[in-house]
Design a protein around this motif. Structure first.
Motif, PDB file in Angstrom:
ATOM      1  N   ASP A 122      60.202  28.209 -44.446  1.00  0.00           N
ATOM      2  CA  ASP A 122      59.616  29.335 -43.709  1.00  0.00           C
ATOM      3  C   ASP A 122      60.065  29.310 -42.251  1.00  0.00           C
ATOM      4  OD1 ASP A 122      58.151  30.444 -45.841  1.00  0.00           O
ATOM      5  OD2 ASP A 122      56.485  29.052 -45.513  1.00  0.00           O
ATOM      6  N   LEU A 123      60.014  28.148 -41.640  1.00  0.00           N
ATOM      7  CA  LEU A 123      60.418  28.027 -40.241  1.00  0.00           C
ATOM      8  C   LEU A 123      61.920  28.284 -40.075  1.00  0.00           C
ATOM      9  CD1 LEU A 123      59.762  27.396 -37.308  1.00  0.00           C
ATOM     10  CD2 LEU A 123      59.996  24.957 -37.856  1.00  0.00           C
ATOM     11  N   ILE A 124      62.722  27.746 -40.970  1.00  0.00           N
ATOM     12  CA  ILE A 124      64.170  27.981 -40.898  1.00  0.00           C
ATOM     13  C   ILE A 124      64.458  29.480 -40.992  1.00  0.00           C
ATOM     14  CG2 ILE A 124      66.389  27.629 -42.038  1.00  0.00           C
ATOM     15  CD1 ILE A 124      65.231  24.886 -43.011  1.00  0.00           C
ATOM     16  N   ALA A 125      63.826  30.145 -41.951  1.00  0.00           N
ATOM     17  CA  ALA A 125      64.039  31.584 -42.127  1.00  0.00           C
ATOM     18  C   ALA A 125      63.624  32.350 -40.874  1.00  0.00           C
ATOM     19  CB  ALA A 125      63.268  32.079 -43.348  1.00  0.00           C
ATOM     20  N   ALA A 126      62.465  32.017 -40.324  1.00  0.00           N
ATOM     21  CA  ALA A 126      61.983  32.714 -39.128  1.00  0.00           C
ATOM     22  C   ALA A 126      62.929  32.497 -37.950  1.00  0.00           C
ATOM     23  CB  ALA A 126      60.570  32.241 -38.775  1.00  0.00           C
ATOM     24  N   GLU A 127      63.364  31.257 -37.744  1.00  0.00           N
ATOM     25  CA  GLU A 127      64.264  30.944 -36.625  1.00  0.00           C
ATOM     26  C   GLU A 127      65.624  31.618 -36.772  1.00  0.00           C
ATOM     27  OE1 GLU A 127      64.049  28.730 -33.779  1.00  0.00           O
ATOM     28  OE2 GLU A 127      61.888  28.864 -34.107  1.00  0.00           O
ATOM     29  N   ALA A 128      66.072  31.771 -38.011  1.00  0.00           N
ATOM     30  CA  ALA A 128      67.388  32.361 -38.267  1.00  0.00           C
ATOM     31  C   ALA A 128      67.331  33.889 -38.385  1.00  0.00           C
ATOM     32  CB  ALA A 128      67.981  31.781 -39.544  1.00  0.00           C
ATOM     33  N   GLY A 129      66.118  34.426 -38.480  1.00  0.00           N
ATOM     34  CA  GLY A 129      65.990  35.863 -38.647  1.00  0.00           C
ATOM     35  C   GLY A 129      66.450  36.333 -40.013  1.00  0.00           C
ATOM     36  N   VAL A 130      66.188  35.519 -41.029  1.00  0.00           N
ATOM     37  CA  VAL A 130      66.538  35.871 -42.409  1.00  0.00           C
ATOM     38  C   VAL A 130      65.297  35.706 -43.277  1.00  0.00           C
ATOM     39  CG1 VAL A 130      68.942  35.134 -42.116  1.00  0.00           C
ATOM     40  CG2 VAL A 130      67.285  33.532 -43.058  1.00  0.00           C
ATOM     41  N   THR A 131      65.382  36.183 -44.490  1.00  0.00           N
ATOM     42  CA  THR A 131      64.275  36.006 -45.417  1.00  0.00           C
ATOM     43  C   THR A 131      64.414  34.688 -46.172  1.00  0.00           C
ATOM     44  OG1 THR A 131      65.415  37.079 -47.257  1.00  0.00           O
ATOM     45  CG2 THR A 131      64.150  38.517 -45.746  1.00  0.00           C
ATOM     46  N   LYS A 132      63.295  34.235 -46.713  1.00  0.00           N
ATOM     47  CA  LYS A 132      63.360  33.046 -47.566  1.00  0.00           C
ATOM     48  C   LYS A 132      64.256  33.314 -48.772  1.00  0.00           C
ATOM     49  CE  LYS A 132      59.577  30.999 -48.755  1.00  0.00           C
ATOM     50  NZ  LYS A 132      58.193  30.599 -49.071  1.00  0.00           N
ATOM     51  N   LYS A 133      64.235  34.534 -49.267  1.00  0.00           N
ATOM     52  CA  LYS A 133      65.088  34.889 -50.397  1.00  0.00           C
ATOM     53  C   LYS A 133      66.555  34.677 -50.040  1.00  0.00           C
ATOM     54  CE  LYS A 133      66.266  38.694 -53.559  1.00  0.00           C
ATOM     55  NZ  LYS A 133      67.541  38.153 -53.837  1.00  0.00           N
ATOM     56  N   THR A 134      66.944  35.059 -48.820  1.00  0.00           N
ATOM     57  CA  THR A 134      68.322  34.840 -48.370  1.00  0.00           C
ATOM     58  C   THR A 134      68.655  33.352 -48.386  1.00  0.00           C
ATOM     59  OG1 THR A 134      68.336  36.832 -47.020  1.00  0.00           O
ATOM     60  CG2 THR A 134      69.942  35.138 -46.447  1.00  0.00           C
ATOM     61  N   LEU A 135      67.729  32.541 -47.896  1.00  0.00           N
ATOM     62  CA  LEU A 135      67.949  31.083 -47.896  1.00  0.00           C
ATOM     63  C   LEU A 135      68.156  30.561 -49.310  1.00  0.00           C
ATOM     64  CD1 LEU A 135      65.392  29.642 -45.317  1.00  0.00           C
ATOM     65  CD2 LEU A 135      67.856  29.823 -45.083  1.00  0.00           C
ATOM     66  N   TYR A 136      67.268  30.949 -50.211  1.00  0.00           N
ATOM     67  CA  TYR A 136      67.364  30.440 -51.582  1.00  0.00           C
ATOM     68  C   TYR A 136      68.569  31.015 -52.317  1.00  0.00           C
ATOM     69  CZ  TYR A 136      62.999  27.954 -51.069  1.00  0.00           C
ATOM     70  OH  TYR A 136      62.022  27.085 -50.653  1.00  0.00           O
ATOM     71  N   ASP A 137      68.910  32.285 -52.020  1.00  0.00           N
ATOM     72  CA  ASP A 137      70.104  32.865 -52.644  1.00  0.00           C
ATOM     73  C   ASP A 137      71.363  32.117 -52.205  1.00  0.00           C
ATOM     74  OD1 ASP A 137      68.624  34.785 -53.968  1.00  0.00           O
ATOM     75  OD2 ASP A 137      69.164  36.429 -52.621  1.00  0.00           O
ATOM     76  N   ARG A 138      71.429  31.768 -50.955  1.00  0.00           N
ATOM     77  CA  ARG A 138      72.640  31.118 -50.420  1.00  0.00           C
ATOM     78  C   ARG A 138      72.674  29.623 -50.721  1.00  0.00           C
ATOM     79  NH1 ARG A 138      75.964  28.061 -49.574  1.00  0.00           N
ATOM     80  NH2 ARG A 138      77.463  27.983 -47.908  1.00  0.00           N
ATOM     81  N   PHE A 139      71.538  28.943 -50.531  1.00  0.00           N
ATOM     82  CA  PHE A 139      71.526  27.473 -50.608  1.00  0.00           C
ATOM     83  C   PHE A 139      70.870  26.925 -51.876  1.00  0.00           C
ATOM     84  CE2 PHE A 139      71.663  28.581 -46.067  1.00  0.00           C
ATOM     85  CZ  PHE A 139      72.815  27.935 -45.695  1.00  0.00           C
ATOM     86  N   GLY A 140      69.969  27.672 -52.481  1.00  0.00           N
ATOM     87  CA  GLY A 140      69.326  27.225 -53.710  1.00  0.00           C
ATOM     88  C   GLY A 140      68.075  26.400 -53.505  1.00  0.00           C
ATOM     89  N   SER A 141      68.087  25.542 -52.471  1.00  0.00           N
ATOM     90  CA  SER A 141      66.938  24.670 -52.221  1.00  0.00           C
ATOM     91  C   SER A 141      67.007  24.127 -50.797  1.00  0.00           C
ATOM     92  CB  SER A 141      66.942  23.490 -53.208  1.00  0.00           C
ATOM     93  OG  SER A 141      68.063  22.649 -52.935  1.00  0.00           O
ATOM     94  N   LYS A 142      65.881  23.610 -50.348  1.00  0.00           N
ATOM     95  CA  LYS A 142      65.876  22.958 -49.039  1.00  0.00           C
ATOM     96  C   LYS A 142      66.790  21.734 -49.063  1.00  0.00           C
ATOM     97  CE  LYS A 142      63.130  20.482 -45.665  1.00  0.00           C
ATOM     98  NZ  LYS A 142      61.820  19.928 -45.310  1.00  0.00           N
ATOM     99  N   GLU A 143      66.805  21.014 -50.173  1.00  0.00           N
ATOM    100  CA  GLU A 143      67.689  19.843 -50.278  1.00  0.00           C
ATOM    101  C   GLU A 143      69.143  20.221 -50.024  1.00  0.00           C
ATOM    102  OE1 GLU A 143      67.001  18.026 -54.093  1.00  0.00           O
ATOM    103  OE2 GLU A 143      65.482  16.691 -53.267  1.00  0.00           O
TER     104      GLU A 143
END
Length: 185
Positions: free
Chosen positions: A27-48
């Motif tokens: 959540d914090l990464i998404a907020a700081e980057a100005g992206v959605t959590k969906k974008t994070l998971y679509d691109r990276f798959g996981s926090k790991e």
């Protein structure tokens, strides 16, 4: 990498380094980057996987930074000292809290974690570099010399990150210079 993914990786890297890997959520990464959590998971798959890419990126940037110092050093002895010079300058610019790999290992010590091979691989690469450089000045003592140089280097990075005393990497470099000068005497 898309611009959004690059922003996410940069935000994650900054946050992981400043606050710690376990303390930072998606959540914090998404907020700081100005992206959605969906974008994070679509691109990276996981926090790991974000952690893996953060550490791999950091390692790649360190190796490129170091390469410039090594290329400018005319002799094997000078290249050994160039490692310490590069670490001093890298620490001043990018690593006020110490080595990102050492810091990550404090949080990720499970060999099954996907980031673990990057962490240990970076340190194995550093030892191999010191071994290669040491072999050029003291072939019969290369392994021991490389290990001692590695201990000086890594100890300097840890003490720097803990702010034990000023000039710690410089002192490690001075000790390495004395050690290298004594080889073969």
């Amino acid at each position: 990498m898309t611009p959004a993914a690059r922003r996410a990786l940069e935000a994650a890297g900054r946050l992981f380094y400043e606050r710690g890997i376990h303390a930072v959520g998606v959540d914090l990464i998404a907020a700081e980057a100005g992206v959605t959590k969906k974008t994070l998971y679509d691109r990276f798959g996981s926090k790991e996987q974000i952690v893996v890419e953060y550490l791999a990126d950091r390692d790649e940037r360190w190796r490129a930074f170091l390469a410039g110092y090594l290329a400018g050093a005319p002799t094997p002895r000078a290249r050994i000292l160039a490692v310490f010079d590069a670490s001093r300058d890298w620490a001043a610019e990018f690593s006020g809290k110490g080595c990102s790999m050492i810091n990550a290992h404090a949080e990720i010590s499970d060999p099954a974690h996907p980031a673990y091979p990057i962490i240990t691989g970076q340190k194995a690469w550093m030892l191999a570099l010191f071994t290669d450089l040491a072999a050029k000045i003291a072939p019969r003592e290369a392994e021991r010399l490389a290990r001692t140089l590695m201990l000086l280097h890594e100890g300097g990075l840890v003490a720097h990150g803990l702010h034990i005393f000023p000039g710690v990497i410089e002192q490690a470099r001075d000790d390495a210079e004395r050690l290298v000068a004594s080889v073969g005497q």
